[in-house]
Design an enzyme around this catalytic site. Sequence first.
Site, PDB file in Angstrom:
ATOM      1  N   GLU A 111     -18.907   9.782  27.320  1.00  0.00           N
ATOM      2  CA  GLU A 111     -19.823   8.644  27.384  1.00  0.00           C
ATOM      3  C   GLU A 111     -20.916   8.824  28.436  1.00  0.00           C
ATOM      4  OE1 GLU A 111     -16.838   5.476  27.503  1.00  0.00           O
ATOM      5  OE2 GLU A 111     -17.202   5.182  25.376  1.00  0.00           O
ATOM      6  N   GLU A 158     -10.650   9.468  20.556  1.00  0.00           N
ATOM      7  CA  GLU A 158      -9.926   8.278  21.009  1.00  0.00           C
ATOM      8  C   GLU A 158      -9.684   7.395  19.793  1.00  0.00           C
ATOM      9  OE1 GLU A 158     -11.849   6.297  24.360  1.00  0.00           O
ATOM     10  OE2 GLU A 158     -12.451   8.246  25.167  1.00  0.00           O
TER      11      GLU A 158
HETATM   12  C1  GAL Z   1     -13.748   4.452  25.488  1.00  0.00           C
HETATM   13  C2  GAL Z   1     -13.811   5.295  26.738  1.00  0.00           C
HETATM   14  C3  GAL Z   1     -12.522   5.287  27.509  1.00  0.00           C
HETATM   15  C4  GAL Z   1     -12.012   3.887  27.636  1.00  0.00           C
HETATM   16  C5  GAL Z   1     -11.832   3.295  26.286  1.00  0.00           C
HETATM   17  C6  GAL Z   1     -11.366   1.868  26.317  1.00  0.00           C
HETATM   18  O1  GAL Z   1     -14.995   4.094  25.071  1.00  0.00           O
HETATM   19  O2  GAL Z   1     -14.160   6.611  26.430  1.00  0.00           O
HETATM   20  O3  GAL Z   1     -12.747   5.865  28.760  1.00  0.00           O
HETATM   21  O4  GAL Z   1     -12.922   3.139  28.346  1.00  0.00           O
HETATM   22  O5  GAL Z   1     -13.068   3.258  25.632  1.00  0.00           O
HETATM   23  O6  GAL Z   1     -10.195   1.675  26.973  1.00  0.00           O
END
Ligand code: GAL
Length: 988
Positions: free
Chosen positions: A419, A496
């Site tokens: 990010e 993620e």
């Molecule tokens: C993503 C980010 C993570 C964390 C997650 C939400 O966008 O890469 O670091 O913030 O969201 O828990």
Amino acid sequence: MTDLDPHAYVEDRSPGTGRLRPRAAFATDLPTIALDGDWRFRLASGLDDLTADFAAPEFDDSAWELLAVPSCWQMTGLPGEPRHGAPAYTNILYPFPVDPPRVPRENPTGEYRREFDVPDGFPASAAVLRFEGVDSAFVVWLNGIRLGDGKGSRLTSEFDVSAALRPGRNVLAVRVHQWSSGSYLEDQDMWWLSGIFRSVSVAARGVEDFFVHAAYDHTTGQGTLSVDVAAPTRVSLSVPELGISAADPAGPHVIDGIEPWSDEQPRLYAGELLSEAGERIPLRIGFRTVAVVDGVLTANGRPVSLRGVNRHEWHPLTGRTLTEDTMLTDVLLMKQHNINAVRTSHYPPDRRFLDLCDEHGLWVFCEGDLETHGFEPGGWRRNPSDDPAWREAYLDRAERLVERDKNHPSVIVWSLGNEAGTGANLAASAAWIRRRDDSRLIHYEGDWASCAYVDLYSRMYIGVAELAAVGRGQEAPTADPADDAHRRALPAVLCEYGHAMGTGPGGLSEYQQVIEAHPRLAGGFIWEWIDHGIARLTGQEEPHSFYAYGGDFGEEVHDGNFVADGLLFPDRTPSPGLVEYKKVVEPVRIRVDPATRRIDVHNLHHSRDSGYLDFRWTVEDGGDPVGSGGLTVPVTPAGATTTVAWPADLTAALDAARKNDSGHEVWLTVTAVLAADETWAGAGHEIAWSQGQVVAPPASPAPFALVPAIVHDGFIALGPARFDARSGALTRLGDLELDGPRLDVWRAPIDNDLLSAFGEPQADAWFAAGLHRMRHDVLGVEPDASGLTVTARLAAAGSSCGLDVVYRWTVCETPHADQARLRLDTVVTPDGPWSVPLPRLGVAMSLPGTDADVEWFGPGPGEAYRDSRAAARVGRHRSTVSAMQVTQIRPQENGNRHHVRRAAVTTPGGTLLITGAPVIDLTVRPWSTEALAAAAHQHDLVRDGRLHLHLDHAHHGLGSAACGPGPSAPDVLAAVTTAFTVEFGTSR
Ligand code: GAL
């Protein structure tokens, strides 16, 4: 700030001065002086509060306190009051004005001093001082000589000390600034913590660096080994196991019959570099080749499916300072839960973690220490990623990432960071990495539209429909067809997904099905491994312990419990989410069909055959084992499916159970367990399982000889039950005092109800509809000759929508009066234009007690909800009300037992029997939904002397909306006319 400013390094964008060029972390037999331990420490409030003469060797620091190195200074004093500053949590926002590269003048600065002795014989004239992690910027003096300064909190910094180090007593002085220009590049979603948080040492200098290239050719079975060495003297290589003893480590040495390294069989060959000066460097060599073949991620010629997690380094008492034991615990827990991959979100981990990944077998996406997310709210204006002034800082971070960790076979992908938007500095970093190491792939999610400088198409938190489109290579096109063509040729990963915040995540099975259906999808990484809760004690005389989250330290800006979104609770207890994930990603899928007498074993491994597993079967009749035995499963190669010969003793056991006709459900369970010890679990550890129903539950007997309801003074009797004549509430069953049951649609909102990454949170609509303040208004209580009918309406003040409900109570006569079953048929009819789904639909009641034994037949033993129930297996389970509570850091709906057939809740006052018709969801707690919803931490929950029972026809799904999609359509609980039945009884 002027050029003459001695503190200019804090805010300038330079990654540091005086540092040695980055190199691999490696073991050596040259002497090292460990500098971990107690240091003198003072926390200055900012640059205007620094100690004069601090760096002078003779400075008297005897009045300063002692602080452990490594540690995060904000964590000192915990679980009591933090002594130095306090932890602060933000996800995206910088906790200071965004004005790069400036940081506040009020900049907590730790002044560290330590004396140490250099023993006789230590080569002081050729040594380095090594810091493995200092957050966020620091400057260092040895014996009053300024060695340099550094940034890059999770990266190693080394300084040449040959001109400053002397035999005997030495004095090291280090100033560490909480904020620096580097903070702009380190905006990861985590606690802001500072200090020398990883080890410090002085190491003799010999071999400078080396790069092990160990490739595997799956077509020939050959390994090619080549070690590039940078050293002041000649260095030779030996790998006795492979018969290599070479004056020239670079070779290349081509070896036949290599056993490749993989997550499943992490074969490491022991070798050694030996320098002419006598230095010995042990090597652990893993041969493996990573490649993209026809758009598929492969290793050693076989497709890789990542069943991964994102791992932050976390410990509830020490923050980001971890012991090797904790790292090992993480690796073992991952392996034990069928996890095969880890993304080191969002920075390189302690180097020892990667040694453990090499040894036990985990595919690693090793990520750079880089995130600039806090520029997004400002439309990415002034984002360092695209500003030439920051180019050197970016390249420095990329270089230090790769150089330190380049010799780990487990690392298959370099990830630029997280990010940080897009921009030329990211492109330049990727180009540098590609030049330096073309044996691994490059990942960065932020460039997902064009994928200009990456090798993987990476996405986060997309839903299953979009994932399936990605799997088919049909993701939405961009404005540039060339980009689209390029991107569609890349393997895709979910860097993620499955946001594990609070109760949930739901929907993991759906994701896994899609992943397994499309070769382009290389799998993904759950967000995230562990809750970053901080251990605290309440201030009371008898303090309670609890886990703190954002806001608990009085932060001005913070993101609450968004920091608690892991599969492990902070003490590393697996959450129900981890238990679910283990089942969803089991690497061997067993299918059991008792009707056709068929058992299939599908091997989803990367390359390991099924020979390391023992398969067993068990038959249970109503939860009682009535037979078990071994299964002979043909050795099934990775990717293959075999059908298992149905054993005769299993047939016999099933026939006997059918004949026995116990009136209970009969289930066949097949398990796959480790046949022998592995490094990460002992023989017998379960890897996979499956169940098949052999005998279905008996149909409920048709009601006969119903008993009449008899009206007394103020109450109505129906068989063993008593009802309040006015409210129609059940007040007694046999000797048991009860209150309820009443229609209930509210649940203490889970994080996935309260938050939403896309659009309005579900709970907002629920609150607007008044679902949290529904009133139960009784409209009629009508006894008759065959039972009792209670009519009511559940509705909220101000709302014209309501739920009309009819409760029909009947009792069947049986030959034994004490076996009489009280039956409740509930019919719910929504009235009005219901546009919101219901959180739950069921009845709630209570009985006296603070705890109870609970036994049930149905799925268990753990929590399960409609979209998170893969891990629950049908059987007889026993627990207690206390043990059934899942202690989420922020209390919320939890602990549901799904599709229970029958349950017994035993209190000192007697046992309440509950029977689903055929199934009912069951939750029991020692506090009310309202209390659960109002609690901010576990210690806010106080037993109120009643056991609150929820018997639900259904729940709204859990989903993953806190960061991702809500429940899928089939798991949305729509308000529609619904009828459900539950029966009650008692026993003593
Ligand atoms: C993503 C980010 C993570 C964390 C997650 C939400 O966008 O890469 O670091 O913030 O969201 O828990």
